[in-house]
Write a protein that holds these residues in place. Sequence first.
Motif, PDB file in Angstrom:
ATOM      1  N   GLU A  82       0.931  -1.047  -0.053  1.00  0.00           N
ATOM      2  CA  GLU A  82       0.028   0.052   0.172  1.00  0.00           C
ATOM      3  C   GLU A  82       0.667   1.148   0.025  1.00  0.00           C
ATOM      4  O   GLU A  82       1.919   1.204   0.508  1.00  0.00           O
ATOM      5  CB  GLU A  82      -0.944  -0.130   1.110  1.00  0.00           C
ATOM      6  N   GLY A  83       0.419   2.263  -0.585  1.00  0.00           N
ATOM      7  CA  GLY A  83       1.039   3.652  -0.517  1.00  0.00           C
ATOM      8  C   GLY A  83       0.084   4.703  -1.029  1.00  0.00           C
ATOM      9  O   GLY A  83      -1.055   4.527  -1.475  1.00  0.00           O
ATOM     10  N   GLU A  84       0.734   5.727  -1.411  1.00  0.00           N
ATOM     11  CA  GLU A  84      -0.031   6.985  -2.010  1.00  0.00           C
ATOM     12  C   GLU A  84       0.834   7.586  -3.122  1.00  0.00           C
ATOM     13  O   GLU A  84       2.165   7.785  -2.891  1.00  0.00           O
ATOM     14  CB  GLU A  84      -0.575   7.801  -0.943  1.00  0.00           C
ATOM     15  N   GLU A  85       0.170   7.988  -4.202  1.00  0.00           N
ATOM     16  CA  GLU A  85       0.765   8.737  -5.124  1.00  0.00           C
ATOM     17  C   GLU A  85      -0.182   9.668  -5.600  1.00  0.00           C
ATOM     18  O   GLU A  85      -1.039   9.466  -6.211  1.00  0.00           O
ATOM     19  CB  GLU A  85       1.240   8.205  -6.334  1.00  0.00           C
ATOM     20  N   ASP A  86       0.267  11.076  -5.395  1.00  0.00           N
ATOM     21  CA  ASP A  86      -0.520  12.093  -5.942  1.00  0.00           C
ATOM     22  C   ASP A  86      -2.005  12.137  -5.616  1.00  0.00           C
ATOM     23  O   ASP A  86      -2.813  12.419  -6.267  1.00  0.00           O
ATOM     24  CB  ASP A  86      -0.479  12.391  -7.510  1.00  0.00           C
ATOM     25  N   GLY A  87      -2.133  11.836  -4.169  1.00  0.00           N
ATOM     26  CA  GLY A  87      -3.520  11.738  -3.792  1.00  0.00           C
ATOM     27  C   GLY A  87      -4.377  10.544  -4.052  1.00  0.00           C
ATOM     28  O   GLY A  87      -5.215  10.249  -3.434  1.00  0.00           O
ATOM     29  N   LYS A  88      -3.688   9.536  -4.690  1.00  0.00           N
ATOM     30  CA  LYS A  88      -4.328   8.378  -5.037  1.00  0.00           C
ATOM     31  C   LYS A  88      -3.635   7.212  -4.165  1.00  0.00           C
ATOM     32  O   LYS A  88      -2.529   7.052  -3.828  1.00  0.00           O
ATOM     33  CB  LYS A  88      -4.042   8.197  -6.536  1.00  0.00           C
ATOM     34  N   ARG A  89      -4.683   6.760  -3.537  1.00  0.00           N
ATOM     35  CA  ARG A  89      -4.417   5.340  -2.741  1.00  0.00           C
ATOM     36  C   ARG A  89      -4.132   4.313  -3.245  1.00  0.00           C
ATOM     37  O   ARG A  89      -5.240   3.900  -4.183  1.00  0.00           O
ATOM     38  CB  ARG A  89      -5.439   5.352  -1.461  1.00  0.00           C
ATOM     39  N   ILE A  90      -3.195   3.680  -3.204  1.00  0.00           N
ATOM     40  CA  ILE A  90      -2.629   2.733  -4.067  1.00  0.00           C
ATOM     41  C   ILE A  90      -2.855   1.199  -3.079  1.00  0.00           C
ATOM     42  O   ILE A  90      -2.162   1.283  -1.977  1.00  0.00           O
ATOM     43  CB  ILE A  90      -1.429   2.416  -4.483  1.00  0.00           C
ATOM     44  N   ARG A  91      -3.319   0.103  -3.582  1.00  0.00           N
ATOM     45  CA  ARG A  91      -3.140  -1.142  -2.921  1.00  0.00           C
ATOM     46  C   ARG A  91      -2.986  -2.359  -3.772  1.00  0.00           C
ATOM     47  O   ARG A  91      -3.948  -2.410  -4.865  1.00  0.00           O
ATOM     48  CB  ARG A  91      -4.442  -1.617  -2.027  1.00  0.00           C
ATOM     49  N   VAL A  92      -2.001  -3.195  -3.917  1.00  0.00           N
ATOM     50  CA  VAL A  92      -1.825  -4.053  -4.853  1.00  0.00           C
ATOM     51  C   VAL A  92      -1.400  -5.113  -4.314  1.00  0.00           C
ATOM     52  O   VAL A  92      -0.674  -5.251  -3.492  1.00  0.00           O
ATOM     53  CB  VAL A  92      -0.750  -3.509  -6.107  1.00  0.00           C
ATOM     54  N   SER A  93      -1.605  -6.206  -4.811  1.00  0.00           N
ATOM     55  CA  SER A  93      -1.157  -7.689  -4.667  1.00  0.00           C
ATOM     56  C   SER A  93      -0.178  -8.023  -5.478  1.00  0.00           C
ATOM     57  O   SER A  93      -0.363  -8.041  -6.769  1.00  0.00           O
ATOM     58  CB  SER A  93      -2.323  -8.940  -4.419  1.00  0.00           C
ATOM     59  N   VAL A  94       0.939  -8.308  -4.989  1.00  0.00           N
ATOM     60  CA  VAL A  94       2.018  -8.632  -6.017  1.00  0.00           C
ATOM     61  C   VAL A  94       2.619 -10.006  -5.790  1.00  0.00           C
ATOM     62  O   VAL A  94       3.195 -10.504  -4.724  1.00  0.00           O
ATOM     63  CB  VAL A  94       3.298  -7.647  -6.115  1.00  0.00           C
ATOM     64  N   GLY A  95       2.368 -10.852  -6.643  1.00  0.00           N
ATOM     65  CA  GLY A  95       2.469 -12.207  -6.903  1.00  0.00           C
ATOM     66  C   GLY A  95       3.695 -12.702  -7.687  1.00  0.00           C
ATOM     67  O   GLY A  95       4.090 -14.022  -7.536  1.00  0.00           O
ATOM     68  N   THR A  96       4.342 -11.782  -8.489  1.00  0.00           N
ATOM     69  CA  THR A  96       5.613 -12.115  -9.307  1.00  0.00           C
ATOM     70  C   THR A  96       6.682 -11.412  -8.785  1.00  0.00           C
ATOM     71  O   THR A  96       6.354 -10.225  -8.245  1.00  0.00           O
ATOM     72  CB  THR A  96       5.122 -11.847 -10.953  1.00  0.00           C
ATOM     73  N   GLY A  97       7.844 -11.942  -9.057  1.00  0.00           N
ATOM     74  CA  GLY A  97       9.117 -11.473  -8.840  1.00  0.00           C
ATOM     75  C   GLY A  97       9.927 -11.932  -7.682  1.00  0.00           C
ATOM     76  O   GLY A  97      10.665 -11.616  -7.127  1.00  0.00           O
ATOM     77  N   TRP A  98       9.113 -12.970  -7.064  1.00  0.00           N
ATOM     78  CA  TRP A  98       9.741 -13.702  -5.660  1.00  0.00           C
ATOM     79  C   TRP A  98      10.482 -15.008  -6.363  1.00  0.00           C
ATOM     80  O   TRP A  98       9.801 -15.686  -6.823  1.00  0.00           O
ATOM     81  CB  TRP A  98       8.592 -14.084  -4.786  1.00  0.00           C
ATOM     82  N   SER A  99      11.404 -15.295  -5.487  1.00  0.00           N
ATOM     83  CA  SER A  99      12.245 -16.648  -5.810  1.00  0.00           C
ATOM     84  C   SER A  99      11.423 -17.744  -5.087  1.00  0.00           C
ATOM     85  O   SER A  99      10.650 -17.447  -4.112  1.00  0.00           O
ATOM     86  CB  SER A  99      13.532 -16.731  -5.755  1.00  0.00           C
ATOM     87  N   GLU A 100      11.713 -18.817  -5.370  1.00  0.00           N
ATOM     88  CA  GLU A 100      10.971 -20.036  -4.257  1.00  0.00           C
ATOM     89  C   GLU A 100      11.421 -19.855  -3.165  1.00  0.00           C
ATOM     90  O   GLU A 100      10.777 -20.004  -1.985  1.00  0.00           O
ATOM     91  CB  GLU A 100      10.999 -21.374  -4.892  1.00  0.00           C
ATOM     92  N   LYS A 101      12.706 -19.492  -2.516  1.00  0.00           N
ATOM     93  CA  LYS A 101      13.439 -19.012  -1.428  1.00  0.00           C
ATOM     94  C   LYS A 101      12.760 -17.997  -0.753  1.00  0.00           C
ATOM     95  O   LYS A 101      12.414 -18.354   0.617  1.00  0.00           O
ATOM     96  CB  LYS A 101      15.028 -19.056  -1.779  1.00  0.00           C
ATOM     97  N   ASP A 102      12.611 -16.797  -1.447  1.00  0.00           N
ATOM     98  CA  ASP A 102      11.789 -15.891  -0.457  1.00  0.00           C
ATOM     99  C   ASP A 102      10.374 -16.127  -0.479  1.00  0.00           C
ATOM    100  O   ASP A 102       9.898 -16.119   0.582  1.00  0.00           O
ATOM    101  CB  ASP A 102      11.543 -14.778  -1.985  1.00  0.00           C
ATOM    102  N   ARG A 103       9.593 -17.167  -1.320  1.00  0.00           N
ATOM    103  CA  ARG A 103       8.256 -17.269  -1.058  1.00  0.00           C
ATOM    104  C   ARG A 103       8.244 -18.100   0.206  1.00  0.00           C
ATOM    105  O   ARG A 103       7.333 -18.002   1.298  1.00  0.00           O
ATOM    106  CB  ARG A 103       7.576 -18.217  -2.104  1.00  0.00           C
ATOM    107  N   ALA A 104       9.044 -19.383   0.310  1.00  0.00           N
ATOM    108  CA  ALA A 104       9.067 -19.996   1.706  1.00  0.00           C
ATOM    109  C   ALA A 104       9.522 -19.417   2.898  1.00  0.00           C
ATOM    110  O   ALA A 104       8.663 -19.605   3.910  1.00  0.00           O
ATOM    111  CB  ALA A 104      10.073 -21.149   1.359  1.00  0.00           C
ATOM    112  N   ALA A 105      10.599 -18.295   2.884  1.00  0.00           N
ATOM    113  CA  ALA A 105      10.836 -17.656   4.134  1.00  0.00           C
ATOM    114  C   ALA A 105       9.739 -16.822   4.287  1.00  0.00           C
ATOM    115  O   ALA A 105       9.542 -16.513   5.555  1.00  0.00           O
ATOM    116  CB  ALA A 105      12.170 -17.137   3.876  1.00  0.00           C
TER     117      ALA A 105
END
Length: 153
Positions: A82-105
């Motif tokens: 979550e965050g904000e940019e120019d008064g826009k509230r942002i909420r996003v689920s990010v499921g890519t970019g993670w290694s298997e090691k990151d996912r487990a940890a």
Amino acid sequence: MLFRSLDTEEGMRKLMDFNRETLELGLEGIMLKDPLAPYECERNRSWLKMKPLRSWDLKAVAVEQGTAGTKNSNSLGAVVFEGEEDGKRIRVSVGTGWSEKDRAAIWANPQLVLGHIGEVLGDCLTQAQDSDMWSIRFPRFDRWRDVSKGSKI
């Protein structure tokens, strides 16, 4: 528009100017094609989509389990930022970019990431239907902003 050579400074300048002009018109980007390549009705190396890539620094606020029946069903599916940019509230689920090691940890100990600032890459902001919240089109995790090198995440 035909670009004679992208191997020259002038050719690259013309390409970048054309791309900037299309983005200013509100278009998604441009397609580049080898003019000598035959048409193929599938993804191939003769076509290249050129579109902008933006980044947002957002706070990790939750983790989500992977979808049932997938390889991540008992692991991290996504980190919610979550965050904000120019008064826009942002909420996003990010499921890519993670290694298997990151996912487990992260799945084993969500406190490793919750509250930390991550850089999320994507195309653009999109407004959610019937909401004042915004999301990121094609989001993917890039890196942690506030974690020192060598830290265990």
